[in-house]
Write a protein that holds these residues in place. Structure first.
Motif, PDB file in Angstrom:
ATOM      1  N   TRP A 165       0.823  -1.257   0.048  1.00 36.05           N
ATOM      2  CA  TRP A 165       0.002   0.042   0.231  1.00 36.05           C
ATOM      3  C   TRP A 165       0.670   1.215  -0.023  1.00 36.05           C
ATOM      4  O   TRP A 165       0.215   2.487   0.011  1.00 36.05           O
ATOM      5  N   GLY A 166       2.203   1.328   0.044  1.00 37.31           N
ATOM      6  CA  GLY A 166       2.956   2.416   0.455  1.00 37.31           C
ATOM      7  C   GLY A 166       3.057   3.263  -0.778  1.00 37.31           C
ATOM      8  O   GLY A 166       3.068   2.929  -1.866  1.00 37.31           O
ATOM      9  N   LEU A 167       2.982   4.842  -0.490  1.00 34.94           N
ATOM     10  CA  LEU A 167       3.404   5.628  -1.544  1.00 34.94           C
ATOM     11  C   LEU A 167       4.923   5.501  -1.771  1.00 34.94           C
ATOM     12  O   LEU A 167       5.340   5.711  -2.917  1.00 34.94           O
ATOM     13  N   PHE A 168       5.624   4.642  -0.655  1.00 32.46           N
ATOM     14  CA  PHE A 168       7.033   4.583  -1.107  1.00 32.46           C
ATOM     15  C   PHE A 168       7.153   2.971  -0.799  1.00 32.46           C
ATOM     16  O   PHE A 168       6.494   2.253  -0.281  1.00 32.46           O
ATOM     17  N   ARG A 169       8.253   2.655  -1.477  1.00 28.57           N
ATOM     18  CA  ARG A 169       8.681   1.124  -1.453  1.00 28.57           C
ATOM     19  C   ARG A 169       9.385   0.972   0.024  1.00 28.57           C
ATOM     20  O   ARG A 169       9.520   1.895   0.595  1.00 28.57           O
ATOM     21  N   TYR A 170       9.658  -0.288   0.227  1.00 22.29           N
ATOM     22  CA  TYR A 170      10.136  -0.610   1.362  1.00 22.29           C
ATOM     23  C   TYR A 170      11.326   0.369   1.968  1.00 22.29           C
ATOM     24  O   TYR A 170      11.520   0.466   3.128  1.00 22.29           O
ATOM     25  N   ASP A 171      11.975   0.676   0.880  1.00 24.67           N
ATOM     26  CA  ASP A 171      13.256   1.499   1.156  1.00 24.67           C
ATOM     27  C   ASP A 171      13.202   2.902   0.972  1.00 24.67           C
ATOM     28  O   ASP A 171      14.218   3.763   1.119  1.00 24.67           O
ATOM     29  N   GLY A 172      11.727   3.355   1.093  1.00 21.35           N
ATOM     30  CA  GLY A 172      11.737   4.764   1.001  1.00 21.35           C
ATOM     31  C   GLY A 172      11.700   5.388  -0.357  1.00 21.35           C
ATOM     32  O   GLY A 172      12.269   6.604  -0.495  1.00 21.35           O
ATOM     33  N   GLN A 173      11.869   4.685  -1.503  1.00 22.40           N
ATOM     34  CA  GLN A 173      11.878   5.169  -2.915  1.00 22.40           C
ATOM     35  C   GLN A 173      10.249   5.279  -3.173  1.00 22.40           C
ATOM     36  O   GLN A 173       9.733   4.454  -3.024  1.00 22.40           O
ATOM     37  N   PRO A 174      10.018   6.494  -3.958  1.00 22.64           N
ATOM     38  CA  PRO A 174       8.733   6.748  -4.333  1.00 22.64           C
ATOM     39  C   PRO A 174       8.391   5.753  -5.743  1.00 22.64           C
ATOM     40  O   PRO A 174       9.275   5.420  -6.310  1.00 22.64           O
ATOM     41  N   LYS A 175       7.111   5.262  -5.736  1.00 24.10           N
ATOM     42  CA  LYS A 175       6.871   4.281  -6.616  1.00 24.10           C
ATOM     43  C   LYS A 175       6.457   4.885  -8.135  1.00 24.10           C
ATOM     44  O   LYS A 175       6.538   4.591  -8.927  1.00 24.10           O
ATOM     45  N   PHE A 176       5.493   6.329  -8.032  1.00 20.29           N
ATOM     46  CA  PHE A 176       4.949   6.832  -9.242  1.00 20.29           C
ATOM     47  C   PHE A 176       4.830   8.205  -8.763  1.00 20.29           C
ATOM     48  O   PHE A 176       5.081   8.690  -8.038  1.00 20.29           O
ATOM     49  N   LEU A 177       4.738   8.877  -9.982  1.00 20.12           N
ATOM     50  CA  LEU A 177       4.427  10.299  -9.865  1.00 20.12           C
ATOM     51  C   LEU A 177       3.067  10.619  -9.214  1.00 20.12           C
ATOM     52  O   LEU A 177       2.221   9.797  -9.358  1.00 20.12           O
ATOM     53  N   ILE A 178       3.226  11.777  -8.601  1.00 19.68           N
ATOM     54  CA  ILE A 178       2.026  12.195  -7.623  1.00 19.68           C
ATOM     55  C   ILE A 178       1.949  13.703  -7.522  1.00 19.68           C
ATOM     56  O   ILE A 178       3.023  14.330  -7.674  1.00 19.68           O
ATOM     57  N   ASP A 179       1.060  14.143  -7.245  1.00 17.63           N
ATOM     58  CA  ASP A 179       0.977  15.592  -7.006  1.00 17.63           C
ATOM     59  C   ASP A 179      -0.096  15.798  -5.751  1.00 17.63           C
ATOM     60  O   ASP A 179      -1.097  15.743  -5.970  1.00 17.63           O
ATOM     61  N   LEU A 180       0.570  15.921  -4.728  1.00 23.61           N
ATOM     62  CA  LEU A 180      -0.090  15.982  -3.398  1.00 23.61           C
ATOM     63  C   LEU A 180      -1.008  17.200  -3.431  1.00 23.61           C
ATOM     64  O   LEU A 180      -2.133  17.332  -2.540  1.00 23.61           O
ATOM     65  N   THR A 181      -0.862  18.196  -4.077  1.00 28.45           N
ATOM     66  CA  THR A 181      -1.423  19.371  -4.029  1.00 28.45           C
ATOM     67  C   THR A 181      -2.739  19.569  -4.923  1.00 28.45           C
ATOM     68  O   THR A 181      -3.642  20.317  -4.653  1.00 28.45           O
ATOM     69  N   GLY A 182      -2.704  18.460  -5.829  1.00 25.69           N
ATOM     70  CA  GLY A 182      -3.979  18.546  -6.512  1.00 25.69           C
ATOM     71  C   GLY A 182      -3.875  19.511  -7.890  1.00 25.69           C
ATOM     72  O   GLY A 182      -5.053  19.912  -8.315  1.00 25.69           O
ATOM     73  N   ARG A 183      -2.714  19.918  -8.201  1.00 27.64           N
ATOM     74  CA  ARG A 183      -2.560  21.091  -9.165  1.00 27.64           C
ATOM     75  C   ARG A 183      -2.041  20.466 -10.380  1.00 27.64           C
ATOM     76  O   ARG A 183      -1.573  21.197 -11.230  1.00 27.64           O
ATOM     77  N   GLY A 184      -1.815  19.010 -10.447  1.00 23.69           N
ATOM     78  CA  GLY A 184      -1.383  18.421 -11.850  1.00 23.69           C
ATOM     79  C   GLY A 184      -0.054  18.928 -12.074  1.00 23.69           C
ATOM     80  O   GLY A 184       0.632  18.903 -13.112  1.00 23.69           O
ATOM     81  N   GLN A 185       0.904  19.223 -11.084  1.00 25.54           N
ATOM     82  CA  GLN A 185       2.266  19.226 -10.984  1.00 25.54           C
ATOM     83  C   GLN A 185       2.935  18.073 -10.686  1.00 25.54           C
ATOM     84  O   GLN A 185       3.595  17.811  -9.598  1.00 25.54           O
ATOM     85  N   ASN A 186       2.559  16.825 -11.657  1.00 25.91           N
ATOM     86  CA  ASN A 186       3.200  15.704 -11.166  1.00 25.91           C
ATOM     87  C   ASN A 186       4.766  15.456 -10.962  1.00 25.91           C
ATOM     88  O   ASN A 186       5.328  16.252 -11.857  1.00 25.91           O
ATOM     89  N   LYS A 187       4.927  14.897  -9.818  1.00 22.83           N
ATOM     90  CA  LYS A 187       6.590  14.911  -9.737  1.00 22.83           C
ATOM     91  C   LYS A 187       6.773  13.597  -8.871  1.00 22.83           C
ATOM     92  O   LYS A 187       5.670  13.214  -8.068  1.00 22.83           O
ATOM     93  N   LEU A 188       7.905  13.192  -8.748  1.00 25.81           N
ATOM     94  CA  LEU A 188       8.311  12.087  -7.598  1.00 25.81           C
ATOM     95  C   LEU A 188       8.382  12.544  -6.253  1.00 25.81           C
ATOM     96  O   LEU A 188       9.016  13.805  -6.284  1.00 25.81           O
TER      97      LEU A 188
END
Ligand SMILES: *[C@@H]1O[C@H](CO)[C@@H](O)[C@H](O)[C@H]1NC(C)=O
Ligand SMILES: *[C@@H]1O[C@H](CO)[C@@H](O)[C@H](O)[C@H]1NC(C)=O
Ligand SMILES: *[C@@H]1O[C@H](CO)[C@@H](O)[C@H](O)[C@H]1NC(C)=O
Ligand SMILES: *[C@@H]1O[C@H](CO)[C@@H](O)[C@H](O)[C@H]1NC(C)=O
Ligand SMILES: *[C@@H]1O[C@H](CO)[C@@H](O)[C@H](O)[C@H]1NC(C)=O
Ligand SMILES: *[C@@H]1O[C@H](CO)[C@@H](O)[C@H](O)[C@H]1NC(C)=O
Ligand SMILES: *[C@@H]1O[C@H](CO)[C@@H](O)[C@H](O)[C@H]1NC(C)=O
Ligand SMILES: *[C@@H]1O[C@H](CO)[C@@H](O)[C@H](O)[C@H]1NC(C)=O
Length: 481
Positions: free
Chosen positions: A332-355
């Protein structure tokens, strides 16, 4: 009161002027679970939260090391009392002691900013057969009372994170407006809601559109996401996603017991990336992208427009979680077991996709893998050995719909052996398997399937995994099929 602090945006250009981090997300929280054989050090995780502007975290206990790492960070924290402690919290003295040790003790300058105490975790899940039905309310009452007596009641609220199966609509009228609490727990739910309302505490619910889809072939696929599905009309209101419909079913259930205005927090919501045909980075991206667009605009739901406080599930993959719900449970992680992000995401909801910003200074074990020894003469014990490895290590990515499902038989064996070897901190004795395995320094990853190297074990990692994993050993019979 909290309505206006979500997604308060500070443009990158003003960092210099105001000293505020770019990419800051006020209001969005994450669940920090720790059921992993190898955990990132708590300090590393807290730095990762800060680097990503995450200012709220929900825990599943009140672990001292975790709390120490959070001290001074300003991050808002929901601490928790596990279900197996609910019964003892029926004693007021015991509840007072818990509050003193795990809340009051951190209430100092440079301490921990505790906002909520989660009393239990989904205690009324149907699969618990009512085990916690009689102990949850007394625990809730005692904890809130102890908070109030300690003078913390105005700022620290006790709540019960509940699964969305505590409410439902009748089969002949399956619409949000018909929502009521489940009949077998309606009495206790009514009392819990009343008590929390008296204390200005929020209702906390976990909503999982992924689970609506999982194992339910009739479920309209697009309805799990937020980007357009055939609307379902309820009294003139159009619902185009199951999240809104589910949330509003709760609003109706609360209304039915006279508390239609109670604050609702989403305790968990998210999408897994392995372990099922619908659990992958693409669907996770689609889900989060829709969710954040909605939250960023404070759209709320039809019955509750506006800000919703949300805790994502989860922060990091947990390779020692029970797979009873399904193989996806460890992913379920936003991050893998080692703290690496898995996919592009934009926590702000403004379409600024980034890792997301990864964990810093992560320590891995050496570049060594354990592989199937293709020269082995006697392979009659291969299946037994694979089964043993997967009883104590995580082999869920081998399953149907996962990234390692297309390995051949030798690849399967290597994957299992390596997973075990890494879990055992690359102990040479753990890569033997009756002569079927051998250590290599060559990266044996294949295509999309990562044969991962585990983290360096932190002091707390060694003892717990085997206890957790033994319980779930039954789940691995899938490898034998
Ligand atoms: C405080 O929380 C920890 C971690 O969840 C728990 O082990 C401990 O028993 C709690 N302390 C008290 C006094 O209940
Ligand atoms: C301690 O708790 C009080 C009462 O909730 C709160 O007002 C205060 O800010 C807290 N102090 C610190 C340093 O966290
Ligand atoms: C609940 O009941 C089922 C069926 O009787 C049983 O298999 C399961 O182990 C029980 N679960 C708990 C938590 O008691
Ligand atoms: C809860 O209390 C009810 C009523 O006293 C009783 O019938 C039931 O067995 C209790 N449940 C558990 C799990 O103890
Ligand atoms: C709920 O809030 C609305 C809007 O603030 C208000 O009109 C209504 O009276 C409230 N209802 C209850 C039951 O408190
Ligand atoms: C092994 O190879 C895979 C696939 O090329 C790569 O993603 C992974 O980072 C490598 N692992 C290590 C530890 O170098
Ligand atoms: C494999 O690891 C690489 C980084 O080493 C990562 O980019 C990739 O997403 C991973 N693949 C899977 C399926 O986890
Ligand atoms: C490898 O293991 C997976 C998971 O158990 C299974 O679906 C697959 O058929 C296996 N492949 C071979 C070639 O045995």
């Amino acid at each position: 009161m909290e309505k206006f602090d979500l997604f308060k945006w500070v443009l990158c250009g003003s960092i210099v002027l105001f000293g505020v981090g770019c990419g800051r997300v006020d209001g969005l929280g994450v669940n920090w679970g720790t059921l992993a054989t190898h955990k990132l050090p708590p300090k590393t995780v807290v730095q990762m939260l800060k680097d990503n502007g995450i200012q709220k975290v929900k825990l599943f206990d009140a672990d001292r090391k975790t709390m120490s790492a959070l001290a001074g960070s300003g991050i808002e924290v929901m601490v928790a009392i596990p279900n197996d402690q609910l019964a003892v919290m029926g004693s007021y003295d015991r509840a007072q002691e818990w509050v003193k040790k795990n809340v009051t003790a951190y209430n100092f300058t440079g301490g921990v900013n505790v906002k909520y105490v989660a009393v239990g975790n989904e205690p009324f899940l149907k699969s618990y057969n009512g085990s916690f039905v009689n102990t949850t309310l007394p625990a809730l009452q005692n904890i809130q009372k102890a908070l109030n007596e300690a003078g913390l009641g105005d700022t620290v609220k006790a709540t019960v994170p509940l699964n969305a199966d505590v409410y439902e609509s009748p089969e002949d009228n399956p619409l949000p407006s018909a929502g009521t609490f489940r009949s077998d727990i309606s009495d206790v739910m009514t009392q819990i809601v009343k008590f929390m309302a008296e204390n200005n505490a929020p209702f906390t619910v976990n909503i999982y559109p992924f689970l609506s889809l999982y194992g339910n072939n009739d479920f309209p696929f697009n309805y799990a996401f937020f980007d357009g599905a055939t609307p379902i009309v309820d009294k003139g209101i159009e619902y185009t996603n199951v999240f809104d419909a589910n949330f509003d079913t709760l609003v109706s259930a609360l209304k039915a017991v006279g508390h239609g205005n109670m604050t609702i927090i989403i305790g968990e919501v998210g999408w897994p990336t392995e372990g099922d045909i619908n659990a992958n980075n693409g669907n996770a991206y689609r889900f989060y992208n829709g969710l954040f667009t909605k939250l960023g605009a404070n759209r709320g739901t039809p019955l509750r427009p506006g800000y919703i406080e949300v805790y994502l599930f989860g922060l990091i993959d947990e390779d020692a979680k029970s797979v009873a719900p399904g193989n996806f449970e460890r992913h379920w992680g936003l991050f893998r077991y080692d703290g690496q992000p898995k996919f592009l995401i934009d926590l702000t909801g403004r379409g600024q996709n980034k890792l997301l910003i990864p964990a810093q200074n992560v320590e891995y074990q050496p570049q060594k893998w354990c592989t199937f020894n293709a020269g082995a003469k006697d392979v009659s014990k291969l299946v037994d050995n694979i089964n043993f490895a997967c009883t104590y290590a995580d082999c869920t990515t081998l399953g149907y719909g996962s990234s390692c499902n297309s390995l051949d038989a030798n690849g399967n064996a290597s994957y299992a052996f390596n997973a075990y070897f890494q879990t055992q901190n690359q102990d040479p004795d753990s890569c033997n398997f009756q002569g079927l395995a051998t250590v290599t320094t060559k990266n044996i990853s294949q295509g999309s399937c990562n044969f991962t190297i585990q983290l360096v074990a932190s002091s707390t990692s060694i003892l717990r995994p085997l206890i957790v994993l033994t319980v779930i050993s039954m789940a691995y019979t899938f490898l034998l099929q």
